[in-house]
Design a protein around this motif. Structure first.
Motif, PDB file in Angstrom:
ATOM      1  N   TYR A 401      30.897  42.047  37.855  1.00 49.25           N
ATOM      2  CA  TYR A 401      32.058  42.143  38.506  1.00 49.25           C
ATOM      3  C   TYR A 401      32.669  40.409  38.550  1.00 49.25           C
ATOM      4  O   TYR A 401      33.903  40.519  38.446  1.00 49.25           O
ATOM      5  CB  TYR A 401      32.121  42.474  40.044  1.00 49.25           C
ATOM      6  CG  TYR A 401      32.997  42.633  40.761  1.00 49.25           C
ATOM      7  CD1 TYR A 401      34.293  43.124  40.485  1.00 49.25           C
ATOM      8  CD2 TYR A 401      33.329  41.602  41.673  1.00 49.25           C
ATOM      9  CE1 TYR A 401      35.254  43.170  41.241  1.00 49.25           C
ATOM     10  CE2 TYR A 401      34.463  41.200  42.529  1.00 49.25           C
ATOM     11  CZ  TYR A 401      35.582  42.056  42.291  1.00 49.25           C
ATOM     12  OH  TYR A 401      36.695  41.854  42.808  1.00 49.25           O
ATOM     13  N   PHE A 402      31.620  39.693  38.920  1.00 47.73           N
ATOM     14  CA  PHE A 402      32.154  38.274  39.158  1.00 47.73           C
ATOM     15  C   PHE A 402      32.594  37.707  37.582  1.00 47.73           C
ATOM     16  O   PHE A 402      32.940  36.606  37.595  1.00 47.73           O
ATOM     17  CB  PHE A 402      31.200  37.392  39.863  1.00 47.73           C
ATOM     18  CG  PHE A 402      31.290  37.688  41.277  1.00 47.73           C
ATOM     19  CD1 PHE A 402      32.581  37.731  41.978  1.00 47.73           C
ATOM     20  CD2 PHE A 402      30.233  38.326  42.084  1.00 47.73           C
ATOM     21  CE1 PHE A 402      32.726  37.928  43.455  1.00 47.73           C
ATOM     22  CE2 PHE A 402      30.274  38.614  43.340  1.00 47.73           C
ATOM     23  CZ  PHE A 402      31.574  38.671  43.947  1.00 47.73           C
ATOM     24  N   ARG A 403      32.120  38.312  36.531  1.00 47.13           N
ATOM     25  CA  ARG A 403      32.427  37.812  35.152  1.00 47.13           C
ATOM     26  C   ARG A 403      33.727  38.601  34.735  1.00 47.13           C
ATOM     27  O   ARG A 403      34.206  38.557  33.506  1.00 47.13           O
ATOM     28  CB  ARG A 403      31.305  38.092  34.207  1.00 47.13           C
ATOM     29  CG  ARG A 403      30.178  37.306  34.417  1.00 47.13           C
ATOM     30  CD  ARG A 403      29.303  37.310  33.284  1.00 47.13           C
ATOM     31  NE  ARG A 403      29.717  36.632  32.183  1.00 47.13           N
ATOM     32  CZ  ARG A 403      29.703  36.727  30.916  1.00 47.13           C
ATOM     33  NH1 ARG A 403      29.136  37.973  30.431  1.00 47.13           N
ATOM     34  NH2 ARG A 403      30.260  35.980  30.020  1.00 47.13           N
ATOM     35  N   GLU A 443      40.680  32.967  36.943  1.00 48.08           N
ATOM     36  CA  GLU A 443      40.602  31.640  37.315  1.00 48.08           C
ATOM     37  C   GLU A 443      39.286  31.588  38.094  1.00 48.08           C
ATOM     38  O   GLU A 443      38.580  30.499  38.423  1.00 48.08           O
ATOM     39  CB  GLU A 443      41.570  31.018  37.754  1.00 48.08           C
ATOM     40  CG  GLU A 443      42.134  31.429  38.945  1.00 48.08           C
ATOM     41  CD  GLU A 443      43.189  32.666  38.892  1.00 48.08           C
ATOM     42  OE1 GLU A 443      43.089  33.470  37.917  1.00 48.08           O
ATOM     43  OE2 GLU A 443      43.717  33.117  39.498  1.00 48.08           O
ATOM     44  N   TRP A 444      38.725  32.670  38.718  1.00 46.14           N
ATOM     45  CA  TRP A 444      37.606  32.347  39.541  1.00 46.14           C
ATOM     46  C   TRP A 444      36.111  33.085  38.725  1.00 46.14           C
ATOM     47  O   TRP A 444      35.000  32.757  39.488  1.00 46.14           O
ATOM     48  CB  TRP A 444      37.872  33.382  40.810  1.00 46.14           C
ATOM     49  CG  TRP A 444      38.723  32.867  41.983  1.00 46.14           C
ATOM     50  CD1 TRP A 444      39.446  31.695  41.778  1.00 46.14           C
ATOM     51  CD2 TRP A 444      38.945  33.752  42.983  1.00 46.14           C
ATOM     52  NE1 TRP A 444      40.401  32.055  42.933  1.00 46.14           N
ATOM     53  CE2 TRP A 444      40.135  32.946  43.794  1.00 46.14           C
ATOM     54  CE3 TRP A 444      38.673  34.650  43.654  1.00 46.14           C
ATOM     55  CZ2 TRP A 444      40.724  33.444  44.951  1.00 46.14           C
ATOM     56  CZ3 TRP A 444      39.057  35.271  44.860  1.00 46.14           C
ATOM     57  CH2 TRP A 444      40.274  34.493  45.417  1.00 46.14           C
ATOM     58  N   ALA A 445      36.590  33.641  37.779  1.00 46.30           N
ATOM     59  CA  ALA A 445      35.568  34.248  37.206  1.00 46.30           C
ATOM     60  C   ALA A 445      34.282  33.389  36.562  1.00 46.30           C
ATOM     61  O   ALA A 445      34.612  32.259  36.104  1.00 46.30           O
ATOM     62  CB  ALA A 445      36.036  35.162  35.812  1.00 46.30           C
ATOM     63  N   ILE A 446      32.969  33.904  36.469  1.00 51.10           N
ATOM     64  CA  ILE A 446      31.825  33.110  35.908  1.00 51.10           C
ATOM     65  C   ILE A 446      32.220  32.953  34.375  1.00 51.10           C
ATOM     66  O   ILE A 446      32.501  33.939  33.716  1.00 51.10           O
ATOM     67  CB  ILE A 446      30.571  33.895  35.931  1.00 51.10           C
ATOM     68  CG1 ILE A 446      30.507  34.205  37.588  1.00 51.10           C
ATOM     69  CG2 ILE A 446      29.691  33.307  35.468  1.00 51.10           C
ATOM     70  CD1 ILE A 446      29.115  34.997  37.993  1.00 51.10           C
ATOM     71  N   ARG A 447      32.007  31.931  33.956  1.00 51.48           N
ATOM     72  CA  ARG A 447      32.066  31.599  32.233  1.00 51.48           C
ATOM     73  C   ARG A 447      30.855  31.804  31.604  1.00 51.48           C
ATOM     74  O   ARG A 447      30.899  31.694  30.475  1.00 51.48           O
ATOM     75  CB  ARG A 447      33.143  30.425  32.032  1.00 51.48           C
ATOM     76  CG  ARG A 447      34.457  30.609  32.754  1.00 51.48           C
ATOM     77  CD  ARG A 447      35.545  29.880  32.023  1.00 51.48           C
ATOM     78  NE  ARG A 447      36.744  29.919  32.517  1.00 51.48           N
ATOM     79  CZ  ARG A 447      37.349  29.276  33.712  1.00 51.48           C
ATOM     80  NH1 ARG A 447      36.504  28.374  34.145  1.00 51.48           N
ATOM     81  NH2 ARG A 447      38.368  30.140  34.221  1.00 51.48           N
ATOM     82  N   MET A 448      29.868  31.394  32.352  1.00 53.31           N
ATOM     83  CA  MET A 448      28.558  31.266  31.913  1.00 53.31           C
ATOM     84  C   MET A 448      28.122  32.171  31.140  1.00 53.31           C
ATOM     85  O   MET A 448      28.421  33.558  31.498  1.00 53.31           O
ATOM     86  CB  MET A 448      27.629  30.945  32.804  1.00 53.31           C
ATOM     87  CG  MET A 448      26.165  30.440  32.626  1.00 53.31           C
ATOM     88  SD  MET A 448      25.577  30.406  34.364  1.00 53.31           S
ATOM     89  CE  MET A 448      24.086  29.549  33.819  1.00 53.31           C
TER      90      MET A 448
END
Ligand code: SAM
Length: 466
Positions: A401-403, A443-448
């Motif tokens: 979700y956070f990605r 813009e808040w998403a995890i990019r890793m």
């Protein structure tokens, strides 16, 4: 690897503390600490930060990016010394307060203060650098505080709030000596000339904002530097000129915090060779005189942040608990938000005169006749849990979700679904059957890159039990 210590640094702190002991401490690993969000999770079985009821030291530095509870605002990663602010602010919290956090990004002090303020308080937080004001907004939205306004202004712009605030926090831009063991950039940019420049800028900021403090109000001035020029010297000149007094904070001996006095200025110093935290200095100045705030007779209206009529607010009331304590508004991108009724006039005033970036609770986005809940609503402490059906998701799905990846849910129910991870509210997805679409802001998403088979251990225990 040795941390680089700039030439002249030792000289600049001679007379302040044992320079060699400090430099030796700056060569050691910095500590990691977190502060939990008491509106989301309960006390932890970790080593407490002694001067902050919600602060804990960790034994090592985990990969916070892969912890869904970090993204959900269940805790904030904050250096322990800064948490000392609790000792200063808590005694003031016997009544609702109006607080301005003037140099606030990324929001460490703001989120601490937000958790300490009693109901009915107002927190205005400002960041002069626009890109940083967005990071500040993200952190505040995730912390879930309903009565916070984020602005992107120069300190001078707050002149219209003369005598308004009970507390003003100036966590000033500084030469960053306290960051020497965190990032090598801080030490390579350090110079005695920059210290002088910072000291002048700090003085200017204090002068620019002093008028906004109410009579008997409290100014909290802090930096993360060790030298006197940016700390006591700034305060000495300032209190002399303003005929104000420094105040004291009771300390426990075992904290090893250094109380310093210089020509009427009192400062509380955190030296890494003595105290468990990074470099930090804080002084408290009480205002004796000044004007009471008198609201302007004619309120300016903002054309960009517009309160809705009672009738037009009705569809949004079901999304928050105690909706009648709030008014609803549209922001410049047309999204709906909610802000405490009692601060409607000040909201309007700030919206008209400042660059408002965020206010209150994010509620919804309206697309034609569809009302879509905003991701930020899920983080709010006042989200009404009955508004949408909820499902509990796994850690892997929460990271997805956070990605901003689509999810596949266990429920067959279609439409908006509220997601919980470990009992903590994380967001909403729109279930269309074979998959659930994910509106999490890119813009808040995890990019890793993530190896879902190797997600790290849990950092904090959720659950509200004390
Ligand atoms: N209070 C923050 C926290 O606890 O997370 C840290 C604040 S940092 C020490 C200082 C902030 O002041 C920076 O975000 C910086 O962009 C901002 N700043 C820089 N120049 C400024 C100025 N002239 N007036 C006000 N703020 C300024």
């Amino acid at each position: 690897m040795e941390n680089f210590i700039p030439e002249n640094f030792r000289e600049s702190i001679a007379g302040v503390t044992d320079a060699e002991a400090l430099v030796a401490a700056l060569q050691t690993e910095r500590m990691t600490s977190i502060r939990i969000n008491p509106s989301k999770i309960g006390k932890q079985q970790l080593t407490p930060v002694p001067w902050c009821g919600t602060g804990y030291y960790l034994d090592s530095r985990p990969v916070f990016t892969l912890d869904p509870l970090f993204h959900a605002g269940a805790y904030y990663v904050q250096e322990a010394a800064s948490m000392f602010l609790e000792q200063i602010i808590k005694p003031e919290t016997t009544r609702p307060l109006r607080v301005l956090d003037l140099c606030a990004a990324p929001g460490g002090k703001t989120t601490l203060v937000a958790s300490l303020l009693p109901a009915g308080s107002l927190l205005v937080v400002n960041e002069v650098i626009r890109s940083r004001s967005f990071i500040l907004s993200e952190n505040i939205i995730k912390w879930g505080s309903p009565s916070c306004i984020v602005t992107n202004n120069d300190p001078k712009d707050f002149g219209f709030l003369r005598g308004f605030f009970d507390i003003i926090i100036v966590d000033a831009p500084c030469s960053g000596e306290g960051m020497f063991r965190k990032n090598s950039e801080a030490s390579s940019e350090w110079s005695p000339e920059n210290v002088d420049l910072c000291s002048k800028r700090q003085t200017r900021i204090l002068h620019d904002i002093w008028g906004c403090l109410a009579p008997d109000g409290m100014l909290i001035y802090s930096t993360c530097t060790f030298n006197e020029k940016e700390n006591e010297d700034v305060v000495v000149r300032f209190i002399e000129e303003k005929q104000a007094q420094c105040e004291s904070v009771p300390l426990k001996e075992e904290w090893n915090i250094t109380e310093r006095h210089k020509n009427g200025a009192t400062s509380y110093r955190f030296f890494p060779h003595k105290t468990k935290g990074e470099g930090f200095s804080v002084s408290i100045v009480r205002k004796n005189d000044g004007d009471e705030y008198s609201p302007s007779k004619k309120t300016q209206d903002s054309k960009r942040w517009v309160p809705l009529s009672e009738r037009n607010s009705l569809p949004y009331k079901k999304y928050i608990t105690s909706p009648d304590d709030f008014f609803f508004f549209t922001n410049p991108t047309g999204q709906i938000g909610a802000f405490p009724q009692e601060y409607k006039k000040i909201f309007t005033e700030v919206a008209a005169r400042c660059n408002l970036v965020h206010a209150g609770i994010p509620i919804a986005e309206v697309m034609g006749n569809k009302v879509n809940p905003l991701p930020g609503l899920a983080f709010s402490s006042l989200y009404e849990k009955q508004a949408f059906p909820s499902v509990e998701i796994s850690k892997e799905d929460a990271v997805r979700y956070f990605r901003k990846e689509p999810l596949q849910l266990s429920t067959a129910e279609k439409g908006w679904i509220h997601l919980l991870y470990d009992g903590v509210s994380v967001g909403f997805v729109k279930n269309i059957g074979n998959r659930a679409n994910n509106p999490y802001p890119s813009e808040w998403a995890i990019r890793m890159n993530v190896d879902y088979g190797k997600l790290p251990e849990t950092i904090v225990i959720s659950g509200k039990a004390d």
